[in-house]
Design an enzyme around this catalytic site. Structure first.
Site, PDB file in Angstrom:
ATOM      1  N   GLU A   1       0.822  -1.224   0.000  1.00  0.00           N
ATOM      2  CA  GLU A   1       0.000   0.000   0.000  1.00  0.00           C
ATOM      3  C   GLU A   1       0.848   1.263   0.000  1.00  0.00           C
ATOM      4  O   GLU A   1       1.257   1.741   1.054  1.00  0.00           O
ATOM      5  CB  GLU A   1      -0.940   0.027   1.222  1.00  0.00           C
ATOM      6  CG  GLU A   1      -1.822   1.279   1.244  1.00  0.00           C
ATOM      7  CD  GLU A   1      -2.795   1.360   2.413  1.00  0.00           C
ATOM      8  OE1 GLU A   1      -2.743   0.500   3.315  1.00  0.00           O
ATOM      9  OE2 GLU A   1      -3.605   2.298   2.415  1.00  0.00           O
TER      10      GLU A   1
ATOM     11  N   LYS B   1      -2.450  -1.910  -3.239  1.00  0.00           N
ATOM     12  CA  LYS B   1      -3.506  -1.066  -2.668  1.00  0.00           C
ATOM     13  C   LYS B   1      -3.096   0.394  -2.807  1.00  0.00           C
ATOM     14  O   LYS B   1      -2.426   0.935  -1.932  1.00  0.00           O
ATOM     15  CB  LYS B   1      -3.730  -1.433  -1.185  1.00  0.00           C
ATOM     16  CG  LYS B   1      -4.692  -0.507  -0.461  1.00  0.00           C
ATOM     17  CD  LYS B   1      -5.197  -1.099   0.835  1.00  0.00           C
ATOM     18  CE  LYS B   1      -6.059  -0.098   1.577  1.00  0.00           C
ATOM     19  NZ  LYS B   1      -6.871  -0.696   2.625  1.00  0.00           N
TER      20      LYS B   1
ATOM     21  N   SER C   1      -9.774   4.282   0.090  1.00  0.00           N
ATOM     22  CA  SER C   1     -10.695   5.395  -0.191  1.00  0.00           C
ATOM     23  C   SER C   1     -10.078   6.739   0.185  1.00  0.00           C
ATOM     24  O   SER C   1     -10.465   7.774  -0.389  1.00  0.00           O
ATOM     25  CB  SER C   1     -12.051   5.182   0.482  1.00  0.00           C
ATOM     26  OG  SER C   1     -11.958   5.044   1.881  1.00  0.00           O
ATOM     27  N   GLY C   2      -9.185   6.765   1.131  1.00  0.00           N
ATOM     28  CA  GLY C   2      -8.345   7.943   1.368  1.00  0.00           C
ATOM     29  C   GLY C   2      -9.031   9.228   1.780  1.00  0.00           C
ATOM     30  O   GLY C   2      -8.473  10.306   1.621  1.00  0.00           O
ATOM     31  N   GLY C   3     -10.262   9.141   2.292  1.00  0.00           N
ATOM     32  CA  GLY C   3     -10.950  10.359   2.717  1.00  0.00           C
ATOM     33  C   GLY C   3     -12.008  10.824   1.726  1.00  0.00           C
ATOM     34  O   GLY C   3     -12.679  11.832   1.950  1.00  0.00           O
TER      35      GLY C   3
ATOM     36  N   SER D   1     -10.556  -1.713  -1.358  1.00  0.00           N
ATOM     37  CA  SER D   1     -10.091  -2.135  -0.033  1.00  0.00           C
ATOM     38  C   SER D   1     -10.320  -0.930   0.862  1.00  0.00           C
ATOM     39  O   SER D   1      -9.387  -0.286   1.335  1.00  0.00           O
ATOM     40  CB  SER D   1      -8.608  -2.525  -0.080  1.00  0.00           C
ATOM     41  OG  SER D   1      -8.153  -2.792   1.234  1.00  0.00           O
TER      42      SER D   1
ATOM     43  N   ARG E   1     -12.825   3.821   5.550  1.00  0.00           N
ATOM     44  CA  ARG E   1     -13.876   4.801   5.823  1.00  0.00           C
ATOM     45  C   ARG E   1     -15.047   4.699   4.856  1.00  0.00           C
ATOM     46  O   ARG E   1     -16.204   4.794   5.260  1.00  0.00           O
ATOM     47  CB  ARG E   1     -13.280   6.224   5.779  1.00  0.00           C
ATOM     48  CG  ARG E   1     -12.480   6.568   6.997  1.00  0.00           C
ATOM     49  CD  ARG E   1     -11.560   7.737   6.749  1.00  0.00           C
ATOM     50  NE  ARG E   1     -10.394   7.364   5.958  1.00  0.00           N
ATOM     51  CZ  ARG E   1      -9.426   8.197   5.596  1.00  0.00           C
ATOM     52  NH1 ARG E   1      -9.501   9.478   5.951  1.00  0.00           N
ATOM     53  NH2 ARG E   1      -8.397   7.780   4.907  1.00  0.00           N
TER      54      ARG E   1
HETATM   55  P1  13P Z   1      -9.411   4.265   3.851  1.00  0.00           P
HETATM   56  O1  13P Z   1     -10.190   3.530   2.769  1.00  0.00           O
HETATM   57  O2  13P Z   1     -10.264   4.835   4.935  1.00  0.00           O
HETATM   58  O3  13P Z   1      -8.415   5.224   3.258  1.00  0.00           O
HETATM   59  O4  13P Z   1      -8.576   3.154   4.613  1.00  0.00           O
HETATM   60  C1  13P Z   1      -7.940   2.177   3.904  1.00  0.00           C
HETATM   61  C2  13P Z   1      -6.724   1.752   4.612  1.00  0.00           C
HETATM   62  O5  13P Z   1      -6.578   0.598   4.925  1.00  0.00           O
HETATM   63  C3  13P Z   1      -5.691   2.763   4.897  1.00  0.00           C
HETATM   64  O6  13P Z   1      -4.523   2.121   5.274  1.00  0.00           O
END
Ligand code: 13P
Length: 339
Positions: A176, A218, A260-262, A292, A295
């Protein structure tokens, strides 16, 4: 095909995606604070158990769940290990194995990710506890002079060493590299930074001899920064995201599972759908393109729960719906009308 290759393919099976429920203690406390719930071990167990007992959501839409160390060791209210609740729905269990971010230099925004020390021993234990895949997150900031070459090469090298170590232990690594959405940068800057990061990551994975067929990527989607005045359409995000991956991600990688990153939950679904619709139309994406999300899968469920046992069915309904919407988006069959 090795057992790890098969696990990697199951993680990105058609119409399925991964639930990221591996928030560290600090992060889950922030999520709970947003619904005015204290983050106690019992409340964390209650909340995660409600997600993992959403049987229909897990069976239909989820291939794997990423856990935090505490959760992999926790039992459900009735004494069943939570990992067995997950595995009981034919869903794979994974574990976050990185140990968080440290600044490269004092006061620096740029970080490297901790966690290689003692990793082989921890992996052995995680495998015994039932995990079949792992996750390690590296973070990159877009700014005036960042991400720096130094931050990119250090993090790529750490991701590759982590991935190698996991495969040696028989576990499939989720790699990731997250280019953060924070900032006023435009979509081009995100595309440039993501391209540089992914090039370096795949170079490092090659140097370490990581088997790409047994790896899941990811990444972030290619989007404008959250404070950028010029917003992008989902079609533009799809086009830039796919162009970036075609330039950097080898076809041997079975799947790309986005964070999703916010992004708001429906926004993340819409963008994932646009990416798949474009890939279907151009008929040339060699990898599965799925989710994956942390949030963006959990926001509605967390709000509906609000820390109250009586709200568990409502929270599970929210989670099921979001999982179904993302399942549709992962094959390009979502539309706003089915929301
Ligand atoms: P988000 O989808 O909330 O960004 O989280 C994914 C994640 O595993 C961050 O490490």
């Amino acid at each position: 095909m090795s057992e790890m290759d098969e696990i990697a393919l199951r993680m990105v099976a058609r119409g399925k995606g991964i639930l990221a429920a591996d928030e560290s203690s600090g992060t889950i406390a922030k999520r709970f604070a947003s619904i005015k719930v204290d983050s106690t071990e019992e409340k964390r167990r209650e909340y995660r158990e409600l997600l993992f007992r959403s049987n229909d959501a897990l069976r239909e839409c989820i291939s794997g769940v990423i856990l935090f160390d505490e959760t992999l060791r926790q039992n459900a209210g009735d004494g069943t290990p939570l990992v067995d609740v997950i595995r009981g729905t034919d869903v794979l269990a994974g574990i976050k194995v990185d140990q968080g971010l440290v600044p490269i230099k004092d006061g620096d925004v740029e970080t490297v990710t901790n966690g290689l020390e003692g990793l082989p021993d921890r992996l052995k234990e995680y495998r015994e506890l039932g995990a079949v895949f792992t996750k390690w997150r590296a973070v990159f900031h877009i700014g005036e002079s960042t991400p720096s070459k130094d931050a990119i090469t250090r993090n790529a090298d750490l991701l590759a060493k982590y991935a190698k170590c996991c495969q040696q232990a028989g576990l499939v690594p989720i790699v990731e590299p997250e280019v953060l959405m924070e900032g006023d940068h435009d979509i081009e800057s995100c595309s440039d930074a993501s391209t540089s990061v992914l090039r370096e990551v795949f170079g490092a994975l090659g140097r370490e001899g990581v088997r790409l067929e047994a790896t899941v990527l990811k990444p972030n989607m290619v989007t404008p920064g959250d404070a950028c005045a010029r917003r992008a359409t989902s079609e533009e995000i799809a086009e830039k995201t796919l162009a970036c991956f075609h330039n950097t991600v080898p076809a041997a990688v079975p799947g790309i599972a986005f964070l999703s990153g916010g992004q708001k939950d429906v926004e993340a679904t819409e963008n994932l759908n646009a990416i798949n619709a474009l890939a279907n139309a151009s008929g040339k994406a060699p990898w599965a393109l799925t989710f994956s999300f942390g949030r963006a899968l959990q926001a509605g469920a967390l709000q509906a729960w609000g820390g109250e046992e009586a709200n568990i069915p409502a929270a599970q309904a929210e989670f099921h719906k979001r999982a179904q919407m993302n399942s549709k988006a992962s094959v390009g069959e979502w539309s706003a009308s089915i929301e």
